[in-house]
Design a protein around this motif. Structure first.
Motif, PDB file in Angstrom:
ATOM      1  N   PRO A 120       0.838  -1.208   0.000  1.00  0.00           N
ATOM      2  CA  PRO A 120       0.000   0.000   0.000  1.00  0.00           C
ATOM      3  C   PRO A 120       0.874   1.260   0.000  1.00  0.00           C
ATOM      4  O   PRO A 120       1.954   1.296   0.598  1.00  0.00           O
ATOM      5  N   GLY A 121       0.409   2.268  -0.690  1.00  0.00           N
ATOM      6  CA  GLY A 121       1.146   3.519  -0.746  1.00  0.00           C
ATOM      7  C   GLY A 121       1.972   3.691  -2.004  1.00  0.00           C
ATOM      8  O   GLY A 121       2.455   4.791  -2.295  1.00  0.00           O
ATOM      9  N   VAL A 122       2.137   2.593  -2.773  1.00  0.00           N
ATOM     10  CA  VAL A 122       2.851   2.694  -4.040  1.00  0.00           C
ATOM     11  C   VAL A 122       1.967   3.425  -5.052  1.00  0.00           C
ATOM     12  O   VAL A 122       0.779   3.139  -5.176  1.00  0.00           O
ATOM     13  N   THR A 123       2.537   4.365  -5.776  1.00  0.00           N
ATOM     14  CA  THR A 123       1.818   5.017  -6.871  1.00  0.00           C
ATOM     15  C   THR A 123       2.325   4.444  -8.193  1.00  0.00           C
ATOM     16  O   THR A 123       3.452   3.945  -8.279  1.00  0.00           O
ATOM     17  N   LEU A 124       1.489   4.514  -9.205  1.00  0.00           N
ATOM     18  CA  LEU A 124       1.754   3.795 -10.452  1.00  0.00           C
ATOM     19  C   LEU A 124       1.761   4.743 -11.639  1.00  0.00           C
ATOM     20  O   LEU A 124       0.883   5.579 -11.798  1.00  0.00           O
ATOM     21  N   ASN A 125       2.750   4.558 -12.492  1.00  0.00           N
ATOM     22  CA  ASN A 125       2.777   5.194 -13.809  1.00  0.00           C
ATOM     23  C   ASN A 125       2.936   4.067 -14.831  1.00  0.00           C
ATOM     24  O   ASN A 125       4.043   3.584 -15.070  1.00  0.00           O
ATOM     25  N   LEU A 126       1.821   3.628 -15.413  1.00  0.00           N
ATOM     26  CA  LEU A 126       1.812   2.501 -16.354  1.00  0.00           C
ATOM     27  C   LEU A 126       1.508   3.016 -17.753  1.00  0.00           C
ATOM     28  O   LEU A 126       0.538   3.744 -17.960  1.00  0.00           O
ATOM     29  N   ALA A 127       2.339   2.618 -18.720  1.00  0.00           N
ATOM     30  CA  ALA A 127       2.115   2.991 -20.117  1.00  0.00           C
ATOM     31  C   ALA A 127       2.121   1.721 -20.959  1.00  0.00           C
ATOM     32  O   ALA A 127       2.950   0.821 -20.744  1.00  0.00           O
ATOM     33  N   VAL A 128       1.198   1.631 -21.909  1.00  0.00           N
ATOM     34  CA  VAL A 128       1.116   0.496 -22.830  1.00  0.00           C
ATOM     35  C   VAL A 128       1.509   0.997 -24.217  1.00  0.00           C
ATOM     36  O   VAL A 128       0.956   1.980 -24.713  1.00  0.00           O
ATOM     37  N   HIS A 129       2.484   0.332 -24.834  1.00  0.00           N
ATOM     38  CA  HIS A 129       3.032   0.799 -26.105  1.00  0.00           C
ATOM     39  C   HIS A 129       3.151  -0.352 -27.096  1.00  0.00           C
ATOM     40  O   HIS A 129       3.205  -1.524 -26.712  1.00  0.00           O
ATOM     41  N   ASN A 130       3.245   0.001 -28.390  1.00  0.00           N
ATOM     42  CA  ASN A 130       3.675  -0.991 -29.361  1.00  0.00           C
ATOM     43  C   ASN A 130       5.194  -1.128 -29.243  1.00  0.00           C
ATOM     44  O   ASN A 130       5.847  -0.406 -28.473  1.00  0.00           O
ATOM     45  N   ARG A 131       5.771  -2.053 -30.007  1.00  0.00           N
ATOM     46  CA  ARG A 131       7.196  -2.344 -29.827  1.00  0.00           C
ATOM     47  C   ARG A 131       8.069  -1.120 -30.098  1.00  0.00           C
ATOM     48  O   ARG A 131       8.996  -0.831 -29.338  1.00  0.00           O
TER      49      ARG A 131
END
Length: 314
Positions: A120-131
């Motif tokens: 708990p407490g972790v923040t997320l920066n998630l990006a989905v990309h092509n290759r």
């Protein structure tokens, strides 16, 4: 320049990378007018145009090329400052900065959710990309970790496999070949294949998995969207070579079926990748270890593709 903002620099860098306002808006989850406004405001601060339009395409001006260099340097300095603060805050207060190849968006958010449930407490920066975009993220040091199928060969990276990644040939459930056992690949000679575009990760996996036999494949369509390919196959427009992880739901509901073809499934691997000299913050190190020790089990729990392939294909 003294009134330029980091947000304007980030928007400008994204437009410059894509040379497209619409693609930048899509990546940034903004409207195209909002992107144009940010760039226009930065141009006002600079006092020079950063882009020029010739026909339907935009190009960087000399000022834009120079500005791109400094923008990336400034953005990277802010990122390094965030990393340094993350080092001090540890896992609980850290930011997990990760990029994933597009095939991973079918299950990876749930893998991350399990990790964040434990921390708990972790923040997320998630990006989905092509290759192509994912390799750019790595080359530009724009992400801590990248999750992909085929690690880069031209970058100085650490590449560690953490889970199997099966690829299968799928068809509509009422296709004549569904249910037939041990089909030779030659049995597919007359079938229309619906494929991802050349250069995509799925296309490269298809080249690797099928090898020289690819020259005998009748490619009816190339489509950039896996979702559109699945719908076309469901509509009996052809068959497709796809990641089993991207079709798990359709196999479970019976909307697609796996063809039992000799040599399939093609087994590749998921890799977690980062630059060799990257100073990973504690949260990234913890997530990498989580993938290496539990990633395979987590993905199997979410997708259950092994059982689906056996039941549907055989």
């Amino acid at each position: 320049m003294k009134n330029a903002t980091l947000r304007q620099l980030k928007v400008f860098e994204t437009v410059a990378r894509h040379l497209s306002f619409s693609r930048a808006a899509e990546e940034l989850h903004l409207t195209q007018p909002a992107v144009s406004t940010q760039v226009r405001q930065l141009e006002n601060h600079v006092g020079l145009p950063l882009f020029e339009q010739l026909g339907k395409k935009i190009y960087l001006t000399p000022a834009g090329t120079e500005m791109l260099h400094y923008s990336r340097s400034i953005i990277q300095q802010f990122r390094e400052a965030e990393d340094a603060m993350s080092q001090l805050s540890g896992i609980a207060g850290g930011r997990l900065n990760i990029s994933v190849i597009s095939a991973g968006d079918y299950f990876f958010p749930r893998v991350i959710a399990e990790f964040m449930r434990r921390h708990p407490g972790v923040t997320l920066n998630l990006a989905v990309h092509n290759r192509e975009e994912l390799l750019h993220q790595l080359a530009g040091n724009l992400t801590d970790l990248a999750v992909m199928v085929r690690p880069p060969s031209g970058l100085d990276t650490v590449n560690e496999s953490f889970a199997p990644h099966p690829y299968v040939i799928v068809a509509a459930p009422d296709h004549p070949l569904v249910g037939k056992r041990n089909l030779p690949f030659s049995a597919l000679a007359d079938e229309a294949f619906i494929c991802r575009e050349k250069g995509s990760d799925t296309w490269n996996s298809m080249q690797e998995g099928i090898g020289a036999r690819l020259q005998n494949v009748r490619i009816a369509m190339e489509i950039k969207s896996t979702e559109t390919i699945k719908q076309a196959v469901i509509a009996n427009m052809g068959i497709a070579f796809l990641s089993a992880h991207t079709v798990a739901l359709e196999l479970r509901t019976g909307h697609l079926a796996v063809l039992d073809v000799e040599g399939f499934p093609v087994m590749l691997n998921w890799y977690v990748v980062h630059r060799k000299n990257k100073r990973l913050p504690p949260v990234a190190l913890a997530f990498k270890q989580f993938l290496l020790t539990e990633g395979a089990a987590q993905i199997d729990r979410i997708t259950a593709v092994d059982g689906l392939i056996r039941r549907r294909g055989r």
